[in-house]
Write an enzyme that holds these catalytic residues in place. Structure first.
Site, PDB file in Angstrom:
ATOM      1  N   SER A 204       0.857  -1.181   0.000  1.00 34.84           N
ATOM      2  CA  SER A 204       0.000   0.000   0.000  1.00 34.84           C
ATOM      3  C   SER A 204       0.900   1.240   0.000  1.00 34.84           C
ATOM      4  CB  SER A 204      -0.961  -0.057   1.189  1.00 34.84           C
ATOM      5  OG  SER A 204      -2.041   0.823   1.004  1.00 34.84           O
ATOM      6  N   ASP A 419      -8.359  -4.129  -6.944  1.00 32.77           N
ATOM      7  CA  ASP A 419      -7.958  -3.691  -5.611  1.00 32.77           C
ATOM      8  C   ASP A 419      -8.632  -2.350  -5.355  1.00 32.77           C
ATOM      9  OD1 ASP A 419      -6.595  -2.473  -3.436  1.00 32.77           O
ATOM     10  OD2 ASP A 419      -4.755  -3.560  -3.882  1.00 32.77           O
ATOM     11  N   HIS A 448      -6.796  -6.302  -1.473  1.00 33.03           N
ATOM     12  CA  HIS A 448      -5.700  -5.372  -1.221  1.00 33.03           C
ATOM     13  C   HIS A 448      -4.616  -6.126  -0.467  1.00 33.03           C
ATOM     14  CE1 HIS A 448      -3.790  -1.530  -0.774  1.00 33.03           C
ATOM     15  NE2 HIS A 448      -3.863  -1.527   0.544  1.00 33.03           N
TER      16      HIS A 448
END
Length: 511
Positions: A204, A419, A448
């Site tokens: 991320s 995602d 994710h």
């Protein structure tokens, strides 16, 4: 109300690490009680770094780091630095979390797993804007803007938050909380551990940190994995706006799942009907909020719940409760107590606002919201809305880190095809920027987080082969796993979901 968007959790199931000891300049010992309780297998220590790298002899700050040492010293090749995202997320428990998620023993043989509280976070020169529960600050995603007037209202709130953060910056730290400085910290930690090179795994926002780290220190980064990519060396305004695209691409998976269970949840017999239910419920909650849910929170909770297929049943049940509930007056307002997420919100803002330039003209955001409300109607009018970075007075203090493609081919990019937070486009963007140095693995999953977080054997094997054996593949596509997501056995999936849910990656609150 609070929505916690998490990736990394904690399980007390890993073997205990050896106590104490010294690695390079770091003296290892017991962690603070909250960390020890959440991750009993990790050790902690501190590394001292300059607050301002332009003045290396000036004010110094202590960074807390954690580790689980290699389980087989004869196979040990070095250290693996970790970051779970945010920005503002703590990685102190991440070594323990990865073991709980099933990172292969060959990885824990090869590396000391090294976590940290990045500067500004937790035990590392903590910063705080003084957010309270009563304030109802919406966190890292601006509130949904149903019309132009809502953007103007949010602009006033965003300005007030920026001024609040500046007023609380009595120690002068916030201007120095940035991705570039955190990357410099990573290299200082590497040196303090006595290593010539360090490997890195981040996901991320951690992908942006990893891209910056590899760009700034090509000679001392070893094997790098950047996972679920924002597409740059910072979470920029463009990256935040891609949340709208991500929700549009990830939602059809939930819609198909819910339509197949129409008798149980009653959300629609077809994916198109489930999508229509989303808009109907959101618009009803805009007009008639429930004590525990309004339209803004409904949209945000849906976005957050698409991070993992294992959250689909919880999301469907929440929709069902909204659908079957009548209108009711708003509940009591929260007390003026400090928000438990105040430090996370503050670090998120400092890093995001200091990393790159954000337009200060409110008209830019008004136009963006109007565009994205049409282009990405499910969520775009939230992620395109104005945030405090438009009025930030503390930075940026230096230009955003430029991607440096002049270095070793040592960057493995892992990206799920669908995602909600970091759509495939982000992986493709950073692959083009690291044209020589990287390879892209595209995974046909709806989640994710890829390495260890997906139950995808192809992606797991590729990531492990890179970390352990140094095998950097050509650009590759991994097919969907027949055992991914909700196809796992129920007991195993519940354990996995609980692990993923405990540690906040991005946290947002609303009244």
């Amino acid at each position: 109300m609070t929505v916690v968007i998490g990736l990394v959790g904690s399980l007390a199931t890993a073997p205990a690490a050896a106590a104490g000891g010294r690695t390079g300049q770091v003296e290892w010992g017991a962690c603070p009680a909250p960390i020890a309780a959440a991750a009993p297998t990790v050790q902690c220590g501190t590394v001292t770094v300059p607050l301002d790298y332009r003045d290396p002899g000036g004010t110094q700050i202590d960074l807390m780091v954690s580790r689980i040492p290699s389980t087989d010293p004869e196979k040990r090749r070095g250290v693996l630095l970790l970051n779970p995202g945010g920005p503002g997320g703590s990685a102190l428990t991440m070594p323990h979390d990865l073991v709980g998620l099933g990172v292969p023993a060959s990885v824990t043989d090869a590396y000391d797993l090294i976590g940290m509280d990045p500067r500004g976070v937790g035990y590392s020169a903590r910063i705080d804007c003084g957010f309270t529960d009563e304030q109802g600050y919406p966190g890292n995603v601006p509130p949904w803007a149903e019309d132009d007037a809502a953007v103007l209202k949010q602009a006033a709130a965003a300005r007030a938050v920026a001024e609040q953060c500046a007023a609380h910056d009595t120690g002068g730290r916030m201007a120095h909380i940035s991705t570039a400085n955190t990357a410099r910290d990573l290299d200082r930690i590497r040196a303090a551990l006595g290593e010539q090179k360090a490997s890195f795994f981040g996901l991320s926002y951690g992908s942006a940190l990893g891209a910056a780290y590899a760009s700034m220190f090509p000679d001392t980064t070893d094997r790098v994995i950047i996972d679920s990519n924002v597409g740059d060396t910072a979470l920029t305004r463009a990256g935040l706006r891609r949340f709208g695209l991500g929700l549009e691409q990830a939602f059809p998976g939930f819609a198909r799942w819910a339509a197949a269970r129409h008798t149980s949840y009653g959300l629609g017999r077809t994916p198109r009907q489930v999508r229509a239910t989303y808009f109907a419920l959101a618009e009803r909650l805009d007009e008639q909020p429930l004590p525990w849910m309004d339209g803004r929170l409904f949209r945000l909770a849906t976005f957050a719940s698409l991070y993992r297929e294992s959250d689909y049943p919880v999301l469907a049940r929440a929709w069902q409760q909204v659908k079957d509930s009548g209108a009711a007056p708003a509940g009591p307002q929260p007390a003026a107590a400090p928000s438990p997420y105040s430090n996370f919100f503050s670090a998120f803002l400092a890093v995001t606002c200091n990393d790159s330039e954000w337009p200060s003209n409110v008209g830019v955001y008004r136009r963006s919201v109007a565009e994205d409300r049409v282009k990405y109607p499910m969520f775009g009018a939230a992620s395109a809305n104005i945030n405090p970075c438009a009025f930030w007075s503390l930075g940026p203090t230096e230009p955003q880190v430029a991607v440096n493609d002049d270095g070793p081919a040592n960057v493995l990019i892992l990206q799920n095809r669908r995602d909600a937070a970091t759509p495939l486009w982000g992986g493709q963007i950073i692959r083009a920027k690291f044209a020589h140095r990287s390879r892209l693995v595209t995974v046909d999953e709806n989640q994710h987080g890829v390495y260890v977080f997906d139950d995808n054997p192809c992606a797991l094997d590729i990531g492990t082969a890179w970390l352990v054996d140094g095998v950097l593949p050509p650009d590759t596509t991994c097919a969907a796993s027949t055992r991914s997501g909700l196809n796992l056995d129920r007991e195993g999936e519940q354990r996995r979901a609980e692990t993923l849910r405990k540690r906040p990656l991005g946290t947002v609150t609303t009244n």
